[in-house]
Motif scaffolding. Structure first.
Motif, PDB file in Angstrom:
ATOM      1  N   ARG A  76       0.828  -1.209   0.000  1.00  0.00           N
ATOM      2  CA  ARG A  76       0.000   0.000   0.000  1.00  0.00           C
ATOM      3  C   ARG A  76       0.860   1.256   0.000  1.00  0.00           C
ATOM      4  O   ARG A  76       0.555   2.228  -0.711  1.00  0.00           O
ATOM      5  CB  ARG A  76      -0.941  -0.013   1.202  1.00  0.00           C
ATOM      6  CG  ARG A  76      -2.112  -0.970   1.040  1.00  0.00           C
ATOM      7  CD  ARG A  76      -3.139  -0.801   2.135  1.00  0.00           C
ATOM      8  NE  ARG A  76      -2.649  -1.161   3.449  1.00  0.00           N
ATOM      9  CZ  ARG A  76      -2.732  -2.379   3.991  1.00  0.00           C
ATOM     10  NH1 ARG A  76      -3.275  -3.367   3.308  1.00  0.00           N
ATOM     11  NH2 ARG A  76      -2.270  -2.607   5.204  1.00  0.00           N
ATOM     12  N   ILE A  77       1.928   1.244   0.761  1.00  0.00           N
ATOM     13  CA  ILE A  77       2.818   2.410   0.813  1.00  0.00           C
ATOM     14  C   ILE A  77       3.475   2.640  -0.550  1.00  0.00           C
ATOM     15  O   ILE A  77       3.570   3.773  -1.024  1.00  0.00           O
ATOM     16  CB  ILE A  77       3.868   2.234   1.926  1.00  0.00           C
ATOM     17  CG1 ILE A  77       3.197   2.342   3.293  1.00  0.00           C
ATOM     18  CG2 ILE A  77       4.985   3.261   1.799  1.00  0.00           C
ATOM     19  CD1 ILE A  77       4.071   1.915   4.453  1.00  0.00           C
ATOM     20  N   ILE A  78       3.908   1.569  -1.197  1.00  0.00           N
ATOM     21  CA  ILE A  78       4.522   1.687  -2.521  1.00  0.00           C
ATOM     22  C   ILE A  78       3.512   2.235  -3.523  1.00  0.00           C
ATOM     23  O   ILE A  78       3.841   3.099  -4.346  1.00  0.00           O
ATOM     24  CB  ILE A  78       5.100   0.330  -2.983  1.00  0.00           C
ATOM     25  CG1 ILE A  78       6.337  -0.020  -2.151  1.00  0.00           C
ATOM     26  CG2 ILE A  78       5.426   0.342  -4.479  1.00  0.00           C
ATOM     27  CD1 ILE A  78       6.845  -1.428  -2.361  1.00  0.00           C
ATOM     28  N   THR A  79       2.287   1.755  -3.449  1.00  0.00           N
ATOM     29  CA  THR A  79       1.239   2.237  -4.352  1.00  0.00           C
ATOM     30  C   THR A  79       0.987   3.725  -4.150  1.00  0.00           C
ATOM     31  O   THR A  79       0.871   4.485  -5.119  1.00  0.00           O
ATOM     32  CB  THR A  79      -0.056   1.434  -4.137  1.00  0.00           C
ATOM     33  OG1 THR A  79       0.216   0.054  -4.364  1.00  0.00           O
ATOM     34  CG2 THR A  79      -1.165   1.895  -5.067  1.00  0.00           C
ATOM     35  N   GLU A  80       0.918   4.153  -2.886  1.00  0.00           N
ATOM     36  CA  GLU A  80       0.710   5.579  -2.592  1.00  0.00           C
ATOM     37  C   GLU A  80       1.894   6.418  -3.082  1.00  0.00           C
ATOM     38  O   GLU A  80       1.701   7.498  -3.646  1.00  0.00           O
ATOM     39  CB  GLU A  80       0.508   5.782  -1.095  1.00  0.00           C
ATOM     40  CG  GLU A  80      -0.790   5.226  -0.573  1.00  0.00           C
ATOM     41  CD  GLU A  80      -0.854   5.184   0.950  1.00  0.00           C
ATOM     42  OE1 GLU A  80       0.043   5.750   1.616  1.00  0.00           O
ATOM     43  OE2 GLU A  80      -1.797   4.584   1.474  1.00  0.00           O
ATOM     44  N   THR A  81       3.084   5.915  -2.869  1.00  0.00           N
ATOM     45  CA  THR A  81       4.277   6.639  -3.315  1.00  0.00           C
ATOM     46  C   THR A  81       4.296   6.758  -4.836  1.00  0.00           C
ATOM     47  O   THR A  81       4.625   7.814  -5.385  1.00  0.00           O
ATOM     48  CB  THR A  81       5.556   5.942  -2.809  1.00  0.00           C
ATOM     49  OG1 THR A  81       5.496   5.862  -1.386  1.00  0.00           O
ATOM     50  CG2 THR A  81       6.802   6.693  -3.234  1.00  0.00           C
ATOM     51  N   GLN A  82       3.928   5.682  -5.509  1.00  0.00           N
ATOM     52  CA  GLN A  82       3.877   5.707  -6.971  1.00  0.00           C
ATOM     53  C   GLN A  82       2.852   6.730  -7.458  1.00  0.00           C
ATOM     54  O   GLN A  82       3.101   7.452  -8.424  1.00  0.00           O
ATOM     55  CB  GLN A  82       3.547   4.324  -7.541  1.00  0.00           C
ATOM     56  CG  GLN A  82       3.604   4.266  -9.052  1.00  0.00           C
ATOM     57  CD  GLN A  82       4.994   4.565  -9.585  1.00  0.00           C
ATOM     58  OE1 GLN A  82       5.973   4.002  -9.131  1.00  0.00           O
ATOM     59  NE2 GLN A  82       5.077   5.460 -10.562  1.00  0.00           N
ATOM     60  N   ALA A  83       1.724   6.835  -6.768  1.00  0.00           N
ATOM     61  CA  ALA A  83       0.711   7.824  -7.137  1.00  0.00           C
ATOM     62  C   ALA A  83       1.260   9.239  -6.973  1.00  0.00           C
ATOM     63  O   ALA A  83       1.000  10.119  -7.813  1.00  0.00           O
ATOM     64  CB  ALA A  83      -0.545   7.632  -6.293  1.00  0.00           C
ATOM     65  N   GLU A  84       2.028   9.457  -5.903  1.00  0.00           N
ATOM     66  CA  GLU A  84       2.634  10.779  -5.692  1.00  0.00           C
ATOM     67  C   GLU A  84       3.649  11.099  -6.793  1.00  0.00           C
ATOM     68  O   GLU A  84       3.705  12.211  -7.305  1.00  0.00           O
ATOM     69  CB  GLU A  84       3.316  10.841  -4.323  1.00  0.00           C
ATOM     70  CG  GLU A  84       2.386  10.686  -3.142  1.00  0.00           C
ATOM     71  CD  GLU A  84       1.376  11.807  -3.011  1.00  0.00           C
ATOM     72  OE1 GLU A  84       1.650  12.929  -3.480  1.00  0.00           O
ATOM     73  OE2 GLU A  84       0.305  11.550  -2.434  1.00  0.00           O
ATOM     74  N   VAL A  85       4.448  10.107  -7.160  1.00  0.00           N
ATOM     75  CA  VAL A  85       5.443  10.305  -8.222  1.00  0.00           C
ATOM     76  C   VAL A  85       4.733  10.596  -9.549  1.00  0.00           C
ATOM     77  O   VAL A  85       5.150  11.494 -10.300  1.00  0.00           O
ATOM     78  CB  VAL A  85       6.367   9.070  -8.343  1.00  0.00           C
ATOM     79  CG1 VAL A  85       7.208   9.131  -9.605  1.00  0.00           C
ATOM     80  CG2 VAL A  85       7.246   8.957  -7.106  1.00  0.00           C
ATOM     81  N   ASP A  86       3.662   9.871  -9.813  1.00  0.00           N
ATOM     82  CA  ASP A  86       2.900  10.098 -11.040  1.00  0.00           C
ATOM     83  C   ASP A  86       2.311  11.503 -11.062  1.00  0.00           C
ATOM     84  O   ASP A  86       2.268  12.159 -12.113  1.00  0.00           O
ATOM     85  CB  ASP A  86       1.786   9.063 -11.188  1.00  0.00           C
ATOM     86  CG  ASP A  86       2.303   7.672 -11.467  1.00  0.00           C
ATOM     87  OD1 ASP A  86       3.499   7.542 -11.830  1.00  0.00           O
ATOM     88  OD2 ASP A  86       1.527   6.706 -11.293  1.00  0.00           O
ATOM     89  N   GLU A  87       1.868  11.982  -9.908  1.00  0.00           N
ATOM     90  CA  GLU A  87       1.305  13.335  -9.829  1.00  0.00           C
ATOM     91  C   GLU A  87       2.373  14.378 -10.148  1.00  0.00           C
ATOM     92  O   GLU A  87       2.113  15.347 -10.860  1.00  0.00           O
ATOM     93  CB  GLU A  87       0.718  13.572  -8.431  1.00  0.00           C
ATOM     94  CG  GLU A  87      -0.150  14.798  -8.341  1.00  0.00           C
ATOM     95  CD  GLU A  87      -0.854  14.904  -7.001  1.00  0.00           C
ATOM     96  OE1 GLU A  87      -1.287  16.028  -6.684  1.00  0.00           O
ATOM     97  OE2 GLU A  87      -0.952  13.905  -6.279  1.00  0.00           O
ATOM     98  N   VAL A  88       3.576  14.157  -9.634  1.00  0.00           N
ATOM     99  CA  VAL A  88       4.678  15.083  -9.938  1.00  0.00           C
ATOM    100  C   VAL A  88       5.012  15.019 -11.431  1.00  0.00           C
ATOM    101  O   VAL A  88       5.225  16.052 -12.074  1.00  0.00           O
ATOM    102  CB  VAL A  88       5.926  14.760  -9.083  1.00  0.00           C
ATOM    103  CG1 VAL A  88       7.141  15.519  -9.576  1.00  0.00           C
ATOM    104  CG2 VAL A  88       5.657  15.064  -7.616  1.00  0.00           C
ATOM    105  N   ALA A  89       5.020  13.839 -11.976  1.00  0.00           N
ATOM    106  CA  ALA A  89       5.379  13.673 -13.384  1.00  0.00           C
ATOM    107  C   ALA A  89       4.357  14.294 -14.325  1.00  0.00           C
ATOM    108  O   ALA A  89       4.703  14.680 -15.442  1.00  0.00           O
ATOM    109  CB  ALA A  89       5.550  12.191 -13.701  1.00  0.00           C
ATOM    110  N   THR A  90       3.116  14.404 -13.884  1.00  0.00           N
ATOM    111  CA  THR A  90       2.073  14.949 -14.772  1.00  0.00           C
ATOM    112  C   THR A  90       1.762  16.419 -14.495  1.00  0.00           C
ATOM    113  O   THR A  90       0.839  16.964 -15.098  1.00  0.00           O
ATOM    114  CB  THR A  90       0.779  14.125 -14.640  1.00  0.00           C
ATOM    115  OG1 THR A  90       0.333  14.155 -13.292  1.00  0.00           O
ATOM    116  CG2 THR A  90       0.994  12.698 -15.101  1.00  0.00           C
ATOM    117  N   ALA A  91       2.502  17.043 -13.585  1.00  0.00           N
ATOM    118  CA  ALA A  91       2.264  18.469 -13.295  1.00  0.00           C
ATOM    119  C   ALA A  91       2.489  19.282 -14.571  1.00  0.00           C
ATOM    120  O   ALA A  91       3.463  19.075 -15.292  1.00  0.00           O
ATOM    121  CB  ALA A  91       3.189  18.941 -12.186  1.00  0.00           C
ATOM    122  N   GLN A  92       1.571  20.188 -14.822  1.00  0.00           N
ATOM    123  CA  GLN A  92       1.599  20.950 -16.074  1.00  0.00           C
ATOM    124  C   GLN A  92       2.352  22.276 -15.971  1.00  0.00           C
ATOM    125  O   GLN A  92       2.823  22.786 -16.973  1.00  0.00           O
ATOM    126  CB  GLN A  92       0.160  21.225 -16.533  1.00  0.00           C
ATOM    127  CG  GLN A  92      -0.615  19.970 -16.828  1.00  0.00           C
ATOM    128  CD  GLN A  92      -0.031  19.182 -17.980  1.00  0.00           C
ATOM    129  OE1 GLN A  92       0.404  19.744 -18.978  1.00  0.00           O
ATOM    130  NE2 GLN A  92       0.017  17.864 -17.839  1.00  0.00           N
TER     131      GLN A  92
END
Length: 127
Positions: A47-63
Protein backbone atom coordinates in the motif's frame (compact mmCIF):
# COMPACT_ATOMS: atom_id res chain seq x y z
CA UNK A 1 11.80 -53.59 54.89
CA UNK A 2 9.23 -52.31 52.40
CA UNK A 3 9.95 -52.41 48.67
CA UNK A 4 10.03 -49.11 46.82
CA UNK A 5 7.35 -48.88 44.17
CA UNK A 6 8.78 -47.96 40.81
CA UNK A 7 6.74 -45.78 38.50
CA UNK A 8 5.06 -47.24 35.47
CA UNK A 9 7.46 -47.92 32.60
CA UNK A 10 5.01 -45.98 30.41
CA UNK A 11 5.43 -42.77 32.44
CA UNK A 12 8.62 -41.52 30.72
CA UNK A 13 7.14 -42.23 27.28
CA UNK A 14 3.89 -40.44 28.08
CA UNK A 15 5.76 -37.46 29.52
CA UNK A 16 7.97 -37.25 26.43
CA UNK A 17 4.89 -37.50 24.20
CA UNK A 18 3.22 -34.67 26.11
CA UNK A 19 6.38 -32.58 25.89
CA UNK A 20 6.71 -33.20 22.15
CA UNK A 21 3.03 -32.35 21.59
CA UNK A 22 3.57 -29.06 23.44
CA UNK A 23 6.72 -28.31 21.45
CA UNK A 24 5.02 -29.09 18.12
CA UNK A 25 1.94 -27.01 18.92
CA UNK A 26 4.09 -24.11 20.11
CA UNK A 27 6.20 -24.29 16.94
CA UNK A 28 3.05 -24.34 14.82
CA UNK A 29 1.62 -21.32 16.66
CA UNK A 30 4.83 -19.32 16.32
CA UNK A 31 5.17 -20.19 12.62
CA UNK A 32 1.58 -19.13 11.99
CA UNK A 33 2.20 -15.89 13.89
CA UNK A 34 5.34 -15.15 11.85
CA UNK A 35 3.50 -15.85 8.60
CA UNK A 36 0.61 -13.56 9.54
CA UNK A 37 2.98 -10.80 10.62
CA UNK A 38 5.02 -11.08 7.41
CA UNK A 39 1.86 -11.02 5.30
CA UNK A 40 0.59 -7.98 7.17
CA UNK A 41 3.92 -6.23 6.65
CA UNK A 42 3.98 -7.10 2.95
CA UNK A 43 0.44 -5.77 2.50
CA UNK A 44 1.29 -2.53 4.31
CA UNK A 45 4.45 -2.13 2.23
CA UNK A 46 2.49 -2.72 -0.97
CA UNK A 47 0.00 0.00 0.00
CA UNK A 48 2.82 2.41 0.81
CA UNK A 49 4.52 1.69 -2.52
CA UNK A 50 1.24 2.24 -4.35
CA UNK A 51 0.71 5.58 -2.59
CA UNK A 52 4.28 6.64 -3.31
CA UNK A 53 3.88 5.71 -6.97
CA UNK A 54 0.71 7.82 -7.14
CA UNK A 55 2.63 10.78 -5.69
CA UNK A 56 5.44 10.31 -8.22
CA UNK A 57 2.90 10.10 -11.04
CA UNK A 58 1.31 13.33 -9.83
CA UNK A 59 4.68 15.08 -9.94
CA UNK A 60 5.38 13.67 -13.38
CA UNK A 61 2.07 14.95 -14.77
CA UNK A 62 2.26 18.47 -13.30
CA UNK A 63 1.60 20.95 -16.07
CA UNK A 64 3.12 24.12 -14.63
CA UNK A 65 5.41 25.37 -11.85
CA UNK A 66 2.56 26.58 -9.64
CA UNK A 67 0.86 23.18 -9.51
CA UNK A 68 4.25 21.56 -9.00
CA UNK A 69 5.03 23.95 -6.12
CA UNK A 70 1.84 23.01 -4.22
CA UNK A 71 2.41 19.27 -4.52
CA UNK A 72 4.82 18.86 -1.57
CA UNK A 73 2.41 20.36 0.98
CA UNK A 74 -0.53 18.33 -0.31
CA UNK A 75 1.55 15.19 -0.61
CA UNK A 76 2.93 15.60 2.90
CA UNK A 77 -0.55 16.01 4.39
CA UNK A 78 -1.93 13.01 2.50
CA UNK A 79 1.12 10.96 3.42
CA UNK A 80 0.87 11.75 7.13
CA UNK A 81 -2.85 10.97 7.23
CA UNK A 82 -2.40 7.75 5.29
CA UNK A 83 0.59 6.66 7.38
CA UNK A 84 -1.23 7.31 10.67
CA UNK A 85 -4.21 5.30 9.49
CA UNK A 86 -1.88 2.54 8.26
CA UNK A 87 0.02 2.39 11.54
CA UNK A 88 -3.21 2.22 13.54
CA UNK A 89 -4.61 -0.52 11.31
CA UNK A 90 -1.42 -2.58 11.47
CA UNK A 91 -1.15 -2.14 15.24
CA UNK A 92 -4.74 -3.32 15.74
CA UNK A 93 -4.20 -6.35 13.54
CA UNK A 94 -0.91 -7.21 15.26
CA UNK A 95 -2.61 -6.95 18.65
CA UNK A 96 -5.32 -9.33 17.47
CA UNK A 97 -2.67 -11.77 16.17
CA UNK A 98 -0.76 -11.60 19.47
CA UNK A 99 -3.96 -12.22 21.41
CA UNK A 100 -4.68 -15.30 19.28
CA UNK A 101 -1.10 -16.49 19.79
CA UNK A 102 -1.37 -16.07 23.56
CA UNK A 103 -4.68 -17.94 23.63
CA UNK A 104 -3.21 -20.75 21.55
CA UNK A 105 -0.21 -20.99 23.89
CA UNK A 106 -2.51 -21.10 26.91
CA UNK A 107 -4.52 -23.90 25.32
CA UNK A 108 -1.35 -25.84 24.43
CA UNK A 109 -0.03 -25.47 27.98
CA UNK A 110 -3.37 -26.59 29.40
CA UNK A 111 -3.31 -29.68 27.16
CA UNK A 112 0.27 -30.40 28.23
CA UNK A 113 -0.65 -30.03 31.90
CA UNK A 114 -3.62 -32.39 31.53
CA UNK A 115 -1.52 -34.96 29.64
CA UNK A 116 1.32 -34.91 32.19
CA UNK A 117 -1.09 -35.01 35.13
CA UNK A 118 -2.93 -37.95 33.61
CA UNK A 119 0.35 -39.79 32.93
CA UNK A 120 1.49 -39.25 36.52
CA UNK A 121 -1.92 -40.29 37.87
CA UNK A 122 -1.87 -43.49 35.83
CA UNK A 123 1.71 -44.21 36.91
CA UNK A 124 0.65 -44.02 40.54
CA UNK A 125 -1.97 -46.74 40.10
CA UNK A 126 -0.94 -50.31 40.84
CA UNK A 127 -0.78 -52.46 37.74
Amino acid sequence: MQAIALPSPQLPIKLIQAQLALWLKSSELWQESRERTLLLGMQALHRIITETQAEVDEVATAQDWQSLATLPAHAFRRCINAQLAEVQSVAEQLLAHQTELAQGCQLALGNWQRATSEACRQAGKPA
